[in-house]
Design an enzyme around this catalytic site. Structure first.
Site: not given
Ligand code: AMP
Length: 213
Positions: A13, A87, A126, A160, A171
């Protein structure tokens, strides 16, 4: 044009929102980025949500709705891209009301579909540039060999705190429990545009452009 990007963590996203912001002069509104900024600058709210974010849980509707409300007051150039918001159903209702109140419409909800296995692989590999936020992936888009960000030349890269397998499991659960019902909600409203989120970044960008134009 105002759009929502919806999809599980790691669906891409943020990456696609940055492309849309650049190519269409839209404004990216990422509640995740806003919350990380609040933590970084040590605001009271930032400190309050830090542990919740690291655990991979959702922060309260009240906080994120407040963050979005502030941003909707400003100029919206080519439109807003809501990235990681809403969300929950309560957030979706609040967004509908806020858009109404500020004279904006919602034009499309792009659902980015990626299977769970690919999400885990993406998230654990990532990193992002500390200066401009460009996203890298150890396997598919490694940091350039000279150690400089390809976009801005920055030399600091961050991972992160919540990009680890344990937080990711939470998550994903939060996504399936609280966020995925929004897909039915927007489908019923006729706004949903599903897109295959697997593949090269540019390929996915083309698929998104196709469902928006
Ligand atoms: P993201 O960068 O979108 O993956 O968001 C990172 C974390 O910020 C999430 O795991 C949540 O803890 C929090 N967060 C971001 N957006 C929201 C939202 N709309 N509602 C609740 N929590 C959020």
């Amino acid at each position: 044009m105002n759009i929502i990007l919806i999809g599980p963590p790691g669906a891409g996203k943020g990456t696609q929102a940055r492309i849309l912001a650049f190519t269409r002069n839209m404004i990216q509104l990422s509640t995740g980025d806003m919350l990380r900024d609040a933590r970084q600058s040590g605001t009271e709210m930032g400190n309050k949500v830090a542990a919740v974010m690291d655990a991979g849980e959702l922060v309260t509707d009240e906080i994120v709705i407040g963050l979005i409300e502030e941003k909707l007051q400003g100029d919206n150039a080519g439109g807003f891209i809501f990235d990681g918001f809403p969300r929950t159903l309560a957030q979706a209702d609040a967004l509908g009301e806020l858009l109404n109140k500020t004279g904006h419409t919602l034009d499309a909800v792009v659902e980015m579909r990626v299977d769970d296995e690919a999400l885990v692989a993406r998230i654990t590999a990532r990193s992002t540039c500390g200066d401009c936020g460009e996203v890298y992936n150890d396997q598919t888009k490694p940091i350039p060999e000279d150690g400089k960000c390809a976009k801005c030349g920055g030399t600091e890269f961050k991972r992160r705190a919540d990009d680890n397998e344990e937080s990711l499991r939470t998550r994903l659960m939060e996504y399936y429990k609280k966020t995925s019902p929004l897909i039915g909600y927007y489908h019923a409203k006729g706004d949903l545009r599903p897109v295959d989120g697997l593949g090269e970044i540019d390929e996915v960008a083309v698929r998104i452009a196709k469902v928006l134009d």
